[in-house]
Design an enzyme around this catalytic site. Structure first.
Site, mmCIF file in Angstrom:
data_model
loop_
_atom_site.group_PDB
_atom_site.id
_atom_site.type_symbol
_atom_site.label_atom_id
_atom_site.label_comp_id
_atom_site.label_asym_id
_atom_site.label_seq_id
_atom_site.Cartn_x
_atom_site.Cartn_y
_atom_site.Cartn_z
ATOM 1 N N GLU A 129 -25.078 35.191 1.578
ATOM 2 C CA GLU A 129 -23.921 34.320 1.723
ATOM 3 C C GLU A 129 -23.164 34.705 2.978
ATOM 4 O O GLU A 129 -23.506 35.690 3.654
ATOM 5 C CB GLU A 129 -23.015 34.403 0.483
ATOM 6 C CG GLU A 129 -23.648 33.803 -0.764
ATOM 7 C CD GLU A 129 -22.724 33.811 -1.956
ATOM 8 O OE1 GLU A 129 -21.600 34.330 -1.835
ATOM 9 O OE2 GLU A 129 -23.110 33.302 -3.015
ATOM 10 N N HIS A 253 -11.576 28.096 0.094
ATOM 11 C CA HIS A 253 -13.025 27.917 0.158
ATOM 12 C C HIS A 253 -13.340 26.731 1.060
ATOM 13 O O HIS A 253 -12.751 25.663 0.917
ATOM 14 C CB HIS A 253 -13.613 27.690 -1.240
ATOM 15 C CG HIS A 253 -15.084 27.936 -1.292
ATOM 16 N ND1 HIS A 253 -15.998 27.082 -0.731
ATOM 17 C CD2 HIS A 253 -15.806 28.964 -1.816
ATOM 18 C CE1 HIS A 253 -17.220 27.561 -0.926
ATOM 19 N NE2 HIS A 253 -17.127 28.702 -1.567
ATOM 20 N N ARG A 302 -15.633 33.206 5.387
ATOM 21 C CA ARG A 302 -15.042 31.980 4.860
ATOM 22 C C ARG A 302 -13.812 31.513 5.627
ATOM 23 O O ARG A 302 -13.611 30.310 5.802
ATOM 24 C CB ARG A 302 -14.691 32.174 3.377
ATOM 25 C CG ARG A 302 -15.921 32.179 2.499
ATOM 26 C CD ARG A 302 -15.539 32.423 1.059
ATOM 27 N NE ARG A 302 -16.733 32.346 0.221
ATOM 28 C CZ ARG A 302 -16.749 32.658 -1.080
ATOM 29 N NH1 ARG A 302 -15.630 33.058 -1.661
ATOM 30 N NH2 ARG A 302 -17.852 32.571 -1.773
ATOM 31 N N HIS A 363 -9.072 29.043 -3.168
ATOM 32 C CA HIS A 363 -10.182 29.562 -3.955
ATOM 33 C C HIS A 363 -9.933 30.958 -4.495
ATOM 34 O O HIS A 363 -10.197 31.230 -5.668
ATOM 35 C CB HIS A 363 -11.449 29.565 -3.091
ATOM 36 C CG HIS A 363 -12.665 30.073 -3.797
ATOM 37 N ND1 HIS A 363 -13.140 29.513 -4.963
ATOM 38 C CD2 HIS A 363 -13.515 31.098 -3.500
ATOM 39 C CE1 HIS A 363 -14.225 30.162 -5.353
ATOM 40 N NE2 HIS A 363 -14.468 31.133 -4.501
ATOM 41 N N ARG A 398 -11.635 38.234 1.672
ATOM 42 C CA ARG A 398 -12.703 38.726 0.795
ATOM 43 C C ARG A 398 -14.071 38.314 1.314
ATOM 44 O O ARG A 398 -14.299 37.156 1.641
ATOM 45 C CB ARG A 398 -12.515 38.155 -0.616
ATOM 46 C CG ARG A 398 -13.652 38.493 -1.579
ATOM 47 C CD ARG A 398 -13.407 37.856 -2.923
ATOM 48 N NE ARG A 398 -13.466 36.414 -2.880
ATOM 49 C CZ ARG A 398 -14.500 35.691 -3.338
ATOM 50 N NH1 ARG A 398 -15.567 36.284 -3.825
ATOM 51 N NH2 ARG A 398 -14.463 34.376 -3.295
#
Length: 564
Positions: A129, A253, A302, A363, A398
């Site tokens: 990811e 997100h 992100r 998110h 994160r």
């Protein structure tokens, strides 16, 4: 002018009391892990959850759980990727604990019964990811990892339901953390919603309280979080005088299904793992834009992807971009992402044939109740784990799929620390007392105004003017909210209920978040200031807030390495 917040909620009188050695609040991965491990180590544990056991944020986690499980991977590489995503603000020792203990904790989940997807030769299947340079994301059911982990933990809990050493209390909203005259956490007040014999407000007393209450999603108009995510734990900790940190770092997100301008509440998430498998982002003109933004293109961290999408939307005058997964094929998509495919079908989209409209939405929250390496908050006896905590692992942003791992690793650490302190007699039961300061309540009708202020102020793109307006709007809402209750009285002439208490929690969190976002005059990770578009070395540190006994919100800056 000081910002005034309540130090306790306005509630009816306490109608019942129970007691345990440890009170664990929340039934996601952090709460369940802590409760299960504590059950074997202390005489009695009370696990409290807001609705039912499987209703928390864990079950919605699609992508997976990150850990250096592959032979070619290492904790050191996982640490490096995490530090890069955190943009200079991670607590390196906390990240070291996460990445070194993580693989063992994941294998313990397997031993407990969690069924992760496997390769043809029987090994745990791993994918990649955003922000990861290795395939280290373990997943289950294709895109139902959180649901499978939740199932396995709840099954383990159900197997010991008859154990007198553990009690589960469902449909219970935690209102306030109870404190002793000398400022120690000694329990919580609860509202049990029409289930069982304990209806109404009561008190659960304990030697220690572990908050694992999840995120703040419903502070915003649009979020991937469940409707239960109303910041209850963070708000309760603030009212009790505990420190919170990094509140300004909110992760939006990048790829949430865009359902129109009026969509509100929990929105369908299109997991980052879809991009990990090769899906591409294109604008409304069909132009791919991420390769020109970051070397990792669609797999950039992100915050980078979310901001790039917002900029591309502005450049094209559109309210969304598209995720293109058509080249992955129907068979692969159905096998790898069955939950997402089914969710999209419910909105009449087929990722094998259609471009999927997406836009960023709230998110994850990287900040929360400030805790140390074993989960202790600044308030003696109060611990926090999972998304409501701030361990320093995430820094300003994160890294994908580190959240489940953080909840797992630090809940394990909390259980060990609490049980040691209970056994040694260091943690004792003390009596609660009423706290000084203003008592608060807000009508449920204020929720939409709070969400509007948060979304337009500390939203994806922030400015001084927008944050100032949000500050003023929130202050106006609270002008009659923190109210003094006459001595000996417990009720106000206004409805008490879950909606009102949740609204007060949302207001408390939104106010503290907006304060931190306004103070940090730079762009870093999940905090994007359009008027301060670059990171600044002057801001290498964290903003720490607390509510003092008079109800005033105090915020200070701690540079890295500072302890005061």
């Amino acid at each position: 002018m000081s910002t005034q917040l309540a130090t306790s909620l306005a509630t009816p009188e306490i109608g019942w009391t129970t007691q345990a050695d440890v009170i664990v609040v929340g039934s996601g991965i952090a709460g369940l892990t802590a409760a299960l491990r504590l059950r074997r180590r202390v005489p009695r544990v009370l696990l409290v959850t807001k609705t039912v056991l499987d209703s928390g944020s864990t079950r919605w986690a699609q992508g997976g759980i990150a850990a250096a499980l592959a032979p070619e991977d290492s904790p050191a590489e996982h640490l490096d990727d995490t530090l890069v995503a955190g943009v200079g603000l991670c607590d390196t020792s906390a990240v070291q604990a996460l990445v070194t203990e993580g693989p063992a904790r994941v294998r313990e989940l397997v031993a407990l019964g969690a069924n992760f997807d496997r390769t043809p030769d029987g090994e745990i299947a791993l994918t990649r990811e955003g922000g990861h340079h290795r395939d280290r994301i373990a997943h289950a059911g294709g895109d139902a990892t959180g649901a499978e982990i939740s199932r396995a933990l709840i099954a383990a809990l159900e197997a010991v339901r008859d154990d007198p050493g553990i009690e589960v209390l469902e449909h219970a909203l935690v209102l306030d953390v109870l404190t002793s005259p000398d400022g120690k956490a000694c329990g919580v007040t609860l509202h049990v919603i029409g289930e069982g014999s304990r209806d109404g407000v009561g008190a659960a007393l304990g030697r220690a309280v572990v908050l694992a209450t999840g995120g703040i999603g419903q502070v915003f108009q649009s979020s991937t979080n469940p409707r239960e995510a109303t910041g209850d734990g963070i708000a309760a900790a603030l009212r009790a005088g505990a420190e919170v940190a990094d509140l300004e770092f909110v992760q939006f997100h990048p790829t949430v299904l865009w359902l129109g301008q009026n969509a509100r509440g929990q929105q369908p998430l299109i997991s980052e793992a879809v991009r990990g498998e090769g899906a591409l982002l294109v604008d409304v003109n069909g132009v791919r834009f991420m390769p020109g933004v970051h070397e990792m293109a669609e797999l950039a961290p992100r915050d980078v992807v979310a901001k790039a999408i917002v900029r591309q939307m502005a450049a094209t005058g559109s309210s969304h971009v598209y995720l293109d997964a058509r080249h992955l094929g129907r068979d692969f998509l159905r096998r790898r992402f069955p939950t997402i495919v089914n969710a999209l079908a419910g909105h009449r989209f087929d990722p094998a044939e259609d471009l999927i409209p997406v836009a960023p939405a709230q998110h994850y929250h990287s900040g929360g109740i400030r805790v140390d390496a074993v989960g202790r908050s600044s308030l003696p006896g109060l611990y926090a784990a999972g998304e409501c905590s701030c361990t320093g692992v995430h820094g300003a942003n994160r890294l994908a799929s580190n959240s489940l791992l953080e909840g797992l690793v630090f809940a394990h650490r909390i259980a060990d620390d609490v049980s040691t302190r209970v056994s040694s007699g260091e943690l004792t039961q003390v009596e609660p007392s009423a706290r000084p300061g203003p008592v608060g309540l807000l009508p449920a009708t204020a929720r939409t105004k709070i969400q509007r202020a948060a979304s337009s102020g500390p939203g994806v793109i922030r400015t001084a003017a927008g944050l100032e307006k949000a500050t003023q709007d929130l202050a106006r809402l609270s002008s009659g909210a923190p109210v003094e209750i006459p001595e000996g009285a417990h009720k106000l002439d206004v409805t008490h209920g879950t909606a009102e208490w949740e609204t007060m929690n949302l207001h408390t969190v939104a106010t503290a978040l907006t304060r931190s976002a306004a103070l940090r005059e730079e762009t870093r990770g999940g905090h994007y200031r359009e008027d301060f578009p670059s990171a600044s070395a002057d801001w290498l540190g964290r903003l720490v807030s607390r509510v003092n006994p008079d109800g005033e919100l105090e915020t200070r800056f701690e540079s890295l390495g500072s302890t005061s």
